[in-house]
Design an enzyme around this catalytic site. Structure first.
Site, PDB file in Angstrom:
ATOM      1  N   GLY A  18       0.815  -1.202   0.000  1.00 40.44           N
ATOM      2  CA  GLY A  18       0.000   0.000   0.000  1.00 40.44           C
ATOM      3  C   GLY A  18       0.850   1.253   0.000  1.00 40.44           C
ATOM      4  N   CYS A  19       2.159   1.075   0.049  1.00 34.10           N
ATOM      5  CA  CYS A  19       3.082   2.201   0.000  1.00 34.10           C
ATOM      6  C   CYS A  19       3.804   2.170  -1.337  1.00 34.10           C
ATOM      7  CB  CYS A  19       4.142   2.091   1.097  1.00 34.10           C
ATOM      8  SG  CYS A  19       3.463   2.136   2.751  1.00 34.10           S
ATOM      9  N   GLN A  20       4.018   3.350  -1.911  1.00 30.40           N
ATOM     10  CA  GLN A  20       4.800   3.418  -3.140  1.00 30.40           C
ATOM     11  C   GLN A  20       6.277   3.152  -2.808  1.00 30.40           C
ATOM     12  OE1 GLN A  20       4.634   7.214  -5.105  1.00 30.40           O
ATOM     13  NE2 GLN A  20       5.358   6.368  -7.033  1.00 30.40           N
TER      14      GLN A  20
END
Length: 145
Positions: free
Chosen positions: A58-60
């Site tokens: 969910g994190c770039q």
């Protein structure tokens, strides 16, 4: 693993301290620099834990987080490959790491809105921060189950 947290006695006090520190800076370029400086203070995170198993999705940016403890006290060790995201991780751990599962669940992350962070993060960073906070809450919920 070494833990730096908690710095304050309660999550509420941690959020108040964060608000006070960020109020000191006049503009967002100074606040971003402060975030980067905070990220550099995260405890050493072993390379062996920088694995897919501990990766926060969910994190770039790449973020790894490892919980430990039980309902009485949950600690989180985390790291990111991004300087600003490391600062966001630092703030979240400052509020939540080293706390009881009940305190974690009872504490809304009001510091995010209070310091204006919500308005100044890119959508991908906001999503990543939401994923980090959800992971911490989910860990606390499981500890109480």
């Amino acid at each position: 693993m070494d833990t730096l947290f908690p710095l304050e006695a309660t999550a509420t006090e941690a959020q108040a301290a964060i608000r006070d520190e960020f109020a000191f800076f006049g503009d967002w370029s100074e606040r971003y620099q402060y975030l980067i400086d905070l990220g550099r203070k995260l405890p050493e995170f072993p390379d062996a834990l920088r694995s897919e198993e501990h990766r926060l999705h969910g994190c770039q940016s790449m973020v790894w987080i490892v919980p430990s403890g039980d309902a009485g006290r949950l600690d989180f060790a985390a790291a990111s490959d991004s300087a600003i995201v490391s600062g966001l991780v630092y703030l979240a751990l400052r509020v939540y790491s080293g706390r009881s599962a009940r305190e974690i669940l009872d504490t809304d992350p009001s510091y995010i809105a209070d310091i204006g962070l919500a308005k100044h993060l890119s959508p991908t960073r906001s999503n990543g921060l939401a994923s980090l906070l959800a992971f911490i809450r989910d860990t606390a919920q499981r500890a109480l189950a």
